[in-house]
Design an enzyme around this catalytic site. Sequence first.
Site, PDB file in Angstrom:
ATOM      1  N   MET A 100      -3.136  -0.889   8.597  1.00  0.00           N
ATOM      2  CA  MET A 100      -4.244  -0.885   9.562  1.00  0.00           C
ATOM      3  C   MET A 100      -3.737  -1.298  10.949  1.00  0.00           C
ATOM      4  O   MET A 100      -4.528  -1.579  11.851  1.00  0.00           O
ATOM      5  CB  MET A 100      -5.364  -1.812   9.096  1.00  0.00           C
ATOM      6  CG  MET A 100      -5.958  -1.376   7.758  1.00  0.00           C
ATOM      7  SD  MET A 100      -7.657  -1.880   7.519  1.00  0.00           S
ATOM      8  CE  MET A 100      -7.493  -3.639   7.550  1.00  0.00           C
TER       9      MET A 100
ATOM     10  N   GLN B 203      -4.751  -5.703  -4.270  1.00  0.00           N
ATOM     11  CA  GLN B 203      -4.673  -4.330  -3.752  1.00  0.00           C
ATOM     12  C   GLN B 203      -3.484  -3.594  -4.373  1.00  0.00           C
ATOM     13  O   GLN B 203      -3.612  -2.452  -4.827  1.00  0.00           O
ATOM     14  CB  GLN B 203      -4.534  -4.368  -2.232  1.00  0.00           C
ATOM     15  CG  GLN B 203      -4.172  -3.035  -1.599  1.00  0.00           C
ATOM     16  CD  GLN B 203      -4.163  -3.106  -0.086  1.00  0.00           C
ATOM     17  OE1 GLN B 203      -5.205  -3.113   0.528  1.00  0.00           O
ATOM     18  NE2 GLN B 203      -2.985  -3.162   0.513  1.00  0.00           N
TER      19      GLN B 203
ATOM     20  N   HIS C  11       4.406  -6.068   8.037  1.00  0.00           N
ATOM     21  CA  HIS C  11       4.408  -4.596   8.099  1.00  0.00           C
ATOM     22  C   HIS C  11       5.827  -4.068   8.309  1.00  0.00           C
ATOM     23  O   HIS C  11       6.261  -3.116   7.667  1.00  0.00           O
ATOM     24  CB  HIS C  11       3.561  -4.102   9.281  1.00  0.00           C
ATOM     25  CG  HIS C  11       2.133  -4.512   9.240  1.00  0.00           C
ATOM     26  ND1 HIS C  11       1.588  -5.427  10.117  1.00  0.00           N
ATOM     27  CD2 HIS C  11       1.109  -4.117   8.436  1.00  0.00           C
ATOM     28  CE1 HIS C  11       0.303  -5.584   9.856  1.00  0.00           C
ATOM     29  NE2 HIS C  11      -0.015  -4.807   8.843  1.00  0.00           N
TER      30      HIS C  11
ATOM     31  N   GLN D 208     -13.556   0.268   4.046  1.00  0.00           N
ATOM     32  CA  GLN D 208     -13.163  -0.910   3.264  1.00  0.00           C
ATOM     33  C   GLN D 208     -13.700  -2.207   3.857  1.00  0.00           C
ATOM     34  O   GLN D 208     -13.368  -3.289   3.389  1.00  0.00           O
ATOM     35  CB  GLN D 208     -11.647  -0.971   3.057  1.00  0.00           C
ATOM     36  CG  GLN D 208     -10.839  -1.258   4.312  1.00  0.00           C
ATOM     37  CD  GLN D 208      -9.347  -1.095   4.049  1.00  0.00           C
ATOM     38  OE1 GLN D 208      -8.862   0.010   3.839  1.00  0.00           O
ATOM     39  NE2 GLN D 208      -8.611  -2.189   4.035  1.00  0.00           N
TER      40      GLN D 208
END
Length: 296
Positions: A30, A167, A37, A61
């Site tokens: 995102m 997740q 990341h 989400q």
Amino acid sequence: MKTVSKIEQVRRDLKKVREKGKRIGFVPTMGYFHEGHLSLIRRARKETDFVVSSIFVNPTQFGPREDYRRYPRNLSRDKKLAEDAGAELIFAPSVSEIYPPAYSTPLKRKRSLSLTGCTYVDVQGLGSILCGASRPGHFSGVATIVTKLFNIVQPDVAYFGQKDFQQAAIIKKMVEDLNMGVRIKVLPVVREEDGLAMSSRNTYLSGRERMDALVLYQSLQQARKMIKSNIRDSRRIKSRIKDLIKSKKSAKVDYIAIVDPENLGEVKKITRKVAVLLAVWIGKTRLIDNMLMGGK
Ligand code: AMP
């Protein structure tokens, strides 16, 4: 490095890459990049031939009262960081590119899209416990966007962070259950020097809250220490963590869980490797963290 916002363009570009026999590594995000990341992009760079990262703040989400609008965004900074880390293509679509009117009649409910009246992916069971219980619909949004992105990018390997433990478990289950031909790799949590797990949401914290937020890491370390000293009763460990969290003014427990790392089932007596999962409100910011412990 190229940035593309249209699905058809990504397909065209990646077809050429695939025709050259290159293996595609994919890092869905995102955005608002931090070392967490970038660690995924770097690993993808090492292990595959062409790295694609997507930057998309996915409205489906987020719950209606969550931080979709406020979520930090900075595409130009992300592009530089991604390029330095080794990404070759950034896919940064608009919301209407991913959810066009024809996708469904997504009901615009209090500023966020809901997945009603459309095609979506729901990993039942795993998707409705823990974070799924606190954030109804969250994991349907995640599983659906990841499926869409996998269909667009068609990667060989996709990289996720252990930071979002549930997740990652859900994505692995989805890929297996739906025979998606993607290899999933889950990489370790990247932390600030003092132990706070990196998160784009850490930018919401005030100075005081930033200090209180350390309680998540401290709690996990405490749990690890207790297990090492042979305390095997999950209830006792959870109760100690609860007290630690309670001692911080701005902190409030959402959940403390000690689970089997594979199926996220509750573990009462710790006899093998477990995952300790935490979700804690620090003021108005909900933070999550986790650690594996108890194994050899
Ligand atoms: P996000 O942009 O928050 O959706 O995260 C994109 C990917 O980066 C997900 O696979 C996350 O699990 C991963 N990620 C986020 N924070 C961290 C971190 N601190 N360490 C490792 N991976 C992370």
